[in-house]
Design a protein around this motif. Structure first.
Motif, PDB file in Angstrom:
ATOM      1  N   PHE A 172      -7.244  -0.589   5.161  1.00 24.96           N
ATOM      2  CA  PHE A 172      -6.266  -0.254   4.199  1.00 24.96           C
ATOM      3  C   PHE A 172      -6.058   1.037   4.438  1.00 24.96           C
ATOM      4  O   PHE A 172      -5.056   1.607   4.087  1.00 24.96           O
ATOM      5  CB  PHE A 172      -7.553   0.708   2.901  1.00 24.96           C
ATOM      6  CG  PHE A 172      -8.733  -0.827   3.092  1.00 24.96           C
ATOM      7  CD1 PHE A 172      -7.643  -1.428   1.022  1.00 24.96           C
ATOM      8  CD2 PHE A 172      -9.978  -1.666   2.729  1.00 24.96           C
ATOM      9  CE1 PHE A 172      -8.035  -2.510   0.308  1.00 24.96           C
ATOM     10  CE2 PHE A 172     -10.515  -2.601   2.327  1.00 24.96           C
ATOM     11  CZ  PHE A 172      -9.654  -3.008   0.461  1.00 24.96           C
ATOM     12  N   ALA A 173      -6.560   1.367   5.312  1.00 21.71           N
ATOM     13  CA  ALA A 173      -5.654   2.695   5.679  1.00 21.71           C
ATOM     14  C   ALA A 173      -4.710   2.505   7.011  1.00 21.71           C
ATOM     15  O   ALA A 173      -3.705   2.963   7.223  1.00 21.71           O
ATOM     16  CB  ALA A 173      -7.207   3.646   7.188  1.00 21.71           C
ATOM     17  N   THR A 174      -4.572   1.579   7.788  1.00 20.68           N
ATOM     18  CA  THR A 174      -3.525   1.514   8.967  1.00 20.68           C
ATOM     19  C   THR A 174      -2.612   0.851   8.197  1.00 20.68           C
ATOM     20  O   THR A 174      -1.435   0.735   8.363  1.00 20.68           O
ATOM     21  CB  THR A 174      -4.044  -0.093   9.313  1.00 20.68           C
ATOM     22  OG1 THR A 174      -4.433  -1.187   9.221  1.00 20.68           O
ATOM     23  CG2 THR A 174      -5.645   0.762  10.313  1.00 20.68           C
ATOM     24  N   ARG A 175      -2.232   0.712   6.662  1.00 23.01           N
ATOM     25  CA  ARG A 175      -1.516  -0.014   5.792  1.00 23.01           C
ATOM     26  C   ARG A 175      -0.404   1.111   5.464  1.00 23.01           C
ATOM     27  O   ARG A 175       0.540   0.522   5.220  1.00 23.01           O
ATOM     28  CB  ARG A 175      -1.911  -0.393   4.081  1.00 23.01           C
ATOM     29  CG  ARG A 175      -2.419  -2.163   4.508  1.00 23.01           C
ATOM     30  CD  ARG A 175      -2.996  -2.546   3.314  1.00 23.01           C
ATOM     31  NE  ARG A 175      -1.781  -2.482   2.300  1.00 23.01           N
ATOM     32  CZ  ARG A 175      -2.037  -2.756   0.925  1.00 23.01           C
ATOM     33  NH1 ARG A 175      -3.120  -2.947   0.313  1.00 23.01           N
ATOM     34  NH2 ARG A 175      -0.921  -2.679   0.094  1.00 23.01           N
ATOM     35  N   ARG A 176      -1.229   1.938   5.518  1.00 18.54           N
ATOM     36  CA  ARG A 176      -0.393   3.651   5.072  1.00 18.54           C
ATOM     37  C   ARG A 176       0.333   3.990   6.924  1.00 18.54           C
ATOM     38  O   ARG A 176       0.767   5.667   6.386  1.00 18.54           O
ATOM     39  CB  ARG A 176      -1.223   4.300   4.759  1.00 18.54           C
ATOM     40  CG  ARG A 176      -2.307   4.288   3.613  1.00 18.54           C
ATOM     41  CD  ARG A 176      -2.608   4.866   2.388  1.00 18.54           C
ATOM     42  NE  ARG A 176      -3.544   4.187   1.326  1.00 18.54           N
ATOM     43  CZ  ARG A 176      -2.774   4.480   0.083  1.00 18.54           C
ATOM     44  NH1 ARG A 176      -2.003   6.131   0.649  1.00 18.54           N
ATOM     45  NH2 ARG A 176      -3.869   3.911  -1.190  1.00 18.54           N
TER      46      ARG A 176
END
Length: 373
Positions: A172-176
């Motif tokens: 979820f963090a790497t998508r940003r």
């Protein structure tokens, strides 16, 4: 600010995957038989992820430069989840060794991204590095006591299946994260050279605080608190990461005010005293002091390196410095596994403390006056 946001997301991704490694550091020395390994083999396994980065940082840095933060960190998060699942299901040195090697490269990618994004904007780099360390520590601070309690109740394996799921949450963090490549950063390959004072300090800091100290805490604590040592050590290691949440931002602010090099020297000298006490038998009190001092020191290295290597060379310099830390942190568990059963802990930690103090003083003598950040 974009630099703050990107640094935060990279740190969250690393924080989600790191518990699989930190809980293994806690449980493997104490429950080696459950994993099918001896204490010496446990030391080699805990060192393997560090040692592979000595050779692998060059490849990781070039991959990162070519593909950017989002693809690199996404791949690392998925691979880290598979490693945690392997800790839950596989036994024996040769079955666990490939997992440790893969995790070493995953950590290299995620750690390089966090440092590069934290120092992307020179203004506020020390503060951003401190906040980054706090986010990274969130995962381990929750997982370590939970892993200790669960290991005592149900054995050391089930926690790693849960940690594999937690690691996937890092997606979820790497998508940003930004996905642009960094072509200027992949022109040279970081590799160990003849060490300067800062290289030597990086090696000894990794050797003592990420190697000898962690293995010694599990090994020596097992004798002092039989039956509950895993919980005590788990809580103390969780405090280590909890201290990062609270104190790493403080260390960043202190570096901003007084200078990172000067602070590094002072904190390292105090750490050497605490290490000596740790080896002399004041295990839990000195361990708590080391935890606090380590948290204050963590934000210092990246801004020092960024100040000395401005421009595109910054990421390569960060990677090269990490190589020296990994050489130390990789050899630390090896040495601990071999010598702690046969050599007095006072000698082991006394020598390590002396070497760390000498390296810190050498950094102070060689520090440029304008290096405060």
């Amino acid at each position: 600010m974009a630099a703050d946001r990107d640094s935060r997301h990279a740190a969250i991704a690393l924080g989600a995957t790191l518990p699989g490694d930190t809980v293994l550091y806690l449980l493997l020395p104490m429950y080696g038989a459950a994993f099918g390994v001896t204490l010496a083999e446990a030391g080699m396994l805990l060192a393997a992820n560090r040692l592979v980065r000595i050779a692998g940082y060059g490849y990781v840095a070039r991959f990162y430069a070519r593909h950017g933060d989002r693809p690199t960190c996404t791949l690392a998060v998925v691979a880290a989840a598979f490693c945690a699942l392997g800790y839950a299901t596989l036994s024996g040195f040769w079955a666990l060794l490939p997992l440790r090697l893969v995790w070493g490269l995953c950590f290299a990618a995620l750690n390089l991204s966090t440092q590069a994004l934290a120092t992307a904007e020179p203004r506020g780099a020390a503060l951003r590095s401190g906040r980054s360390r706090a986010f990274i520590a969130l995962g381990p601070v929750l997982a370590l006591p939970a892993g200790a309690v669960l290991a005592q109740a149900a054995g050391p394996r089930p926690i790693f299946a849960l940690l594999a799921i937690v690691a996937l949450g890092g997606l979820f963090a790497t998508r940003r994260l930004p996905s642009l490549p960094h072509p200027a950063l992949g022109q040279s390959r970081p590799h160990p050279r003849r060490p300067n004072a800062l290289d030597t300090w990086s090696f000894l800091e990794g050797f003592t605080l990420d190697g000898l100290f962690i293995i010694g805490l599990s090994f020596l604590g097992k004798d002092l608190l039989p039956g509950s040592a895993v919980v005590a050590a788990g809580v103390l290691l969780a405090m280590r990461y909890g201290a990062e949440i609270v104190l790493s931002p403080v260390g960043g602010r202190m570096a901003q005010r007084w200078g990172a090099e000067r602070l590094l020297v002072v904190l390292s000298l105090i750490t050497a005293v605490a290490l000596l006490g740790f080896g002399a038998g004041w295990l839990w009190s000195c361990a708590a002091a080391i935890v606090v001092l380590r948290a204050l020191q963590l934000p210092l290295l990246a801004p020092i390196v960024a100040h000395r290597h401005p421009g595109p060379g910054r990421v390569q310099a960060l990677a090269a410095r990490s190589v020296w830390r990994d050489i130390g942190a990789g050899t630390g568990p090896l040495v601990a596994g071999l010598v702690l059963p046969v050599v007095s802990s006072l000698w082991v930690y006394g020598v390590a403390a002396l070497l760390l103090a000498l390296a810190a003083l050498a950094c102070g003598r060689g520090a440029p006056r304008a290096a405060s950040t």
